[in-house]
Write an enzyme that holds these catalytic residues in place. Structure first.
Site, PDB file in Angstrom:
ATOM      1  N   LYS A 222       0.762  -1.040  -0.168  1.00 47.02           N
ATOM      2  CA  LYS A 222       0.020  -0.017   0.142  1.00 47.02           C
ATOM      3  C   LYS A 222       0.778   1.147   0.044  1.00 47.02           C
ATOM      4  O   LYS A 222       2.034   1.394   0.223  1.00 47.02           O
ATOM      5  CB  LYS A 222      -0.718  -0.026   1.196  1.00 47.02           C
ATOM      6  CG  LYS A 222      -1.856  -1.306   1.188  1.00 47.02           C
ATOM      7  CD  LYS A 222      -2.852  -1.284   2.229  1.00 47.02           C
ATOM      8  CE  LYS A 222      -3.774  -2.543   2.040  1.00 47.02           C
ATOM      9  NZ  LYS A 222      -4.914  -2.596   2.921  1.00 47.02           N
TER      10      LYS A 222
ATOM     11  N   TYR B  38     -11.945  -3.504  -4.611  1.00 51.79           N
ATOM     12  CA  TYR B  38     -12.598  -3.615  -3.192  1.00 51.79           C
ATOM     13  C   TYR B  38     -14.053  -3.709  -3.259  1.00 51.79           C
ATOM     14  O   TYR B  38     -14.730  -3.393  -2.229  1.00 51.79           O
ATOM     15  CB  TYR B  38     -12.056  -2.523  -2.149  1.00 51.79           C
ATOM     16  CG  TYR B  38     -10.610  -2.728  -1.618  1.00 51.79           C
ATOM     17  CD1 TYR B  38     -10.429  -3.658  -1.185  1.00 51.79           C
ATOM     18  CD2 TYR B  38      -9.774  -1.763  -1.851  1.00 51.79           C
ATOM     19  CE1 TYR B  38      -8.835  -3.711  -0.714  1.00 51.79           C
ATOM     20  CE2 TYR B  38      -8.577  -1.780  -1.498  1.00 51.79           C
ATOM     21  CZ  TYR B  38      -8.064  -2.976  -0.826  1.00 51.79           C
ATOM     22  OH  TYR B  38      -6.785  -3.093  -0.172  1.00 51.79           O
TER      23      TYR B  38
ATOM     24  N   ASN C 130      -2.884  -0.732   6.453  1.00 55.83           N
ATOM     25  CA  ASN C 130      -2.256  -1.764   7.053  1.00 55.83           C
ATOM     26  C   ASN C 130      -0.942  -2.609   6.206  1.00 55.83           C
ATOM     27  O   ASN C 130      -1.109  -3.913   6.147  1.00 55.83           O
ATOM     28  CB  ASN C 130      -3.176  -2.809   7.615  1.00 55.83           C
ATOM     29  CG  ASN C 130      -4.199  -3.518   6.276  1.00 55.83           C
ATOM     30  OD1 ASN C 130      -3.815  -2.889   5.139  1.00 55.83           O
ATOM     31  ND2 ASN C 130      -5.179  -4.457   6.544  1.00 55.83           N
TER      32      ASN C 130
ATOM     33  N   HIS D  91      -2.187  -5.743   1.284  1.00 54.40           N
ATOM     34  CA  HIS D  91      -3.502  -6.611   0.776  1.00 54.40           C
ATOM     35  C   HIS D  91      -3.038  -7.862   0.438  1.00 54.40           C
ATOM     36  O   HIS D  91      -1.621  -7.895  -0.245  1.00 54.40           O
ATOM     37  CB  HIS D  91      -4.125  -5.796  -0.343  1.00 54.40           C
ATOM     38  CG  HIS D  91      -5.124  -6.753  -0.863  1.00 54.40           C
ATOM     39  ND1 HIS D  91      -6.608  -6.730   0.023  1.00 54.40           N
ATOM     40  CD2 HIS D  91      -5.341  -7.459  -2.008  1.00 54.40           C
ATOM     41  CE1 HIS D  91      -7.213  -7.740  -0.801  1.00 54.40           C
ATOM     42  NE2 HIS D  91      -6.524  -8.131  -1.746  1.00 54.40           N
TER      43      HIS D  91
ATOM     44  N   GLU E  81      -8.490 -11.051  -8.576  1.00 56.70           N
ATOM     45  CA  GLU E  81      -7.637 -10.040  -8.513  1.00 56.70           C
ATOM     46  C   GLU E  81      -6.469  -9.872  -9.414  1.00 56.70           C
ATOM     47  O   GLU E  81      -6.125  -8.856  -9.699  1.00 56.70           O
ATOM     48  CB  GLU E  81      -7.312  -9.761  -6.858  1.00 56.70           C
ATOM     49  CG  GLU E  81      -8.474  -9.630  -5.985  1.00 56.70           C
ATOM     50  CD  GLU E  81      -8.186  -9.712  -4.282  1.00 56.70           C
ATOM     51  OE1 GLU E  81      -6.980  -9.912  -4.196  1.00 56.70           O
ATOM     52  OE2 GLU E  81      -9.211  -9.595  -3.692  1.00 56.70           O
TER      53      GLU E  81
HETATM   54  P1  CMP Z   1      -6.971  -5.750   2.712  1.00 57.52           P
HETATM   55  O1  CMP Z   1      -6.633  -6.737   3.043  1.00 57.52           O
HETATM   56  O2  CMP Z   1      -6.471  -4.467   1.762  1.00 57.52           O
HETATM   57  O3  CMP Z   1      -8.351  -5.601   2.505  1.00 57.52           O
HETATM   58  C1  CMP Z   1      -9.607  -4.559   2.837  1.00 57.52           C
HETATM   59  C2  CMP Z   1      -9.096  -3.573   3.362  1.00 57.52           C
HETATM   60  O4  CMP Z   1      -9.929  -2.684   4.089  1.00 57.52           O
HETATM   61  C3  CMP Z   1      -8.180  -4.075   4.580  1.00 57.52           C
HETATM   62  O5  CMP Z   1      -7.300  -4.669   4.256  1.00 57.52           O
HETATM   63  C4  CMP Z   1      -8.095  -2.701   5.322  1.00 57.52           C
HETATM   64  O6  CMP Z   1      -7.246  -1.844   4.626  1.00 57.52           O
HETATM   65  C5  CMP Z   1      -9.638  -2.132   5.260  1.00 57.52           C
HETATM   66  N1  CMP Z   1     -10.123  -2.267   6.185  1.00 57.52           N
HETATM   67  C6  CMP Z   1     -10.778  -3.367   6.721  1.00 57.52           C
HETATM   68  N2  CMP Z   1     -11.423  -3.078   8.088  1.00 57.52           N
HETATM   69  C7  CMP Z   1     -11.445  -1.859   8.160  1.00 57.52           C
HETATM   70  C8  CMP Z   1     -11.929  -1.190   9.275  1.00 57.52           C
HETATM   71  N3  CMP Z   1     -12.608  -1.768  10.416  1.00 57.52           N
HETATM   72  N4  CMP Z   1     -11.547   0.346   9.416  1.00 57.52           N
HETATM   73  C9  CMP Z   1     -10.795   0.615   8.212  1.00 57.52           C
HETATM   74  N5  CMP Z   1     -10.298  -0.107   7.296  1.00 57.52           N
HETATM   75  C10 CMP Z   1     -10.649  -1.418   7.295  1.00 57.52           C
END
Ligand code: CMP
Length: 149
Positions: free
Chosen positions: A11, A51, A114, A117, A128
């Site tokens: 990211k 997403y 985070n 992904h 994807e």
């Molecule tokens: P990712 O693995 O990219 O897949 C979905 C993404 O949504 C996740 O990682 C986070 O970046 C985001 N995400 C999931 N849950 C939350 C949450 N409760 N608050 C904010 N972002 C979220």
């Protein structure tokens, strides 16, 4: 289980913090072969499509904002049980809950930001990978050996 492929996205914060190499090193040390790799700016429509399953969630808009806020590194990874192994290496979605030793546990700061992904199932991985790479951009892992030399 068998050799399979999965999608990983580093990211925007990873590029901003200049830890791309560290994360790639961890993926390689875990035995993943990189079979496709690109630095890119994700368009709004690609972020929204990628997403789409979260469309109704309150974090959907901010998540798409974040993912389009800077460059990302997209890659297709290959190894035995790639989806499951990458999910466990990446750790829990919430970095506060991700165990030390996982990528999110070691580098993650906030749930939306985070670090990485990782596709959550074999069917998500196929979908994807198809969003981010054309078939001819994927270079078979066979030519990369088994990592022993
Ligand atoms: P990712 O693995 O990219 O897949 C979905 C993404 O949504 C996740 O990682 C986070 O970046 C985001 N995400 C999931 N849950 C939350 C949450 N409760 N608050 C904010 N972002 C979220």
């Amino acid at each position: 289980m068998s050799v399979e492929r999965t999608l990983a996205l580093l990211k925007p914060g990873v590029l901003e913090r200049r830890i791309v190499g560290e994360i790639l090193g961890r993926l390689e040390r875990k035995g993943f072969a990189i079979v496709a790799l690109k630095l890119m700016r994700i368009s709004r429509s690609l972020a929204e499509t990628h997403y789409a399953e979260h469309r109704e969630k309150p974090f959907y808009g901010p998540l798409c904002d974040y993912m389009t806020s800077g460059p990302v590194v997209a890659m297709t990874l290959e190894r035995k049980d790639a989806v499951e192994v990458l999910r466990s290496l990446v750790g829990a979605t919430d970095p506060d809950k991700a165990l030390p030793g996982t990528i999110r546990g070691d580098y993650g700061v906030a749930t939306r930001e985070n670090i990485v992904h990782a596709s959550d199932s074999a069917s998500s991985a196929r979908r994807e990978i198809g969003l981010f790479f054309r078939a001819e951009e994927i270079v078979s892992g066979d030519a990369q050996g088994d990592g022993t030399r």
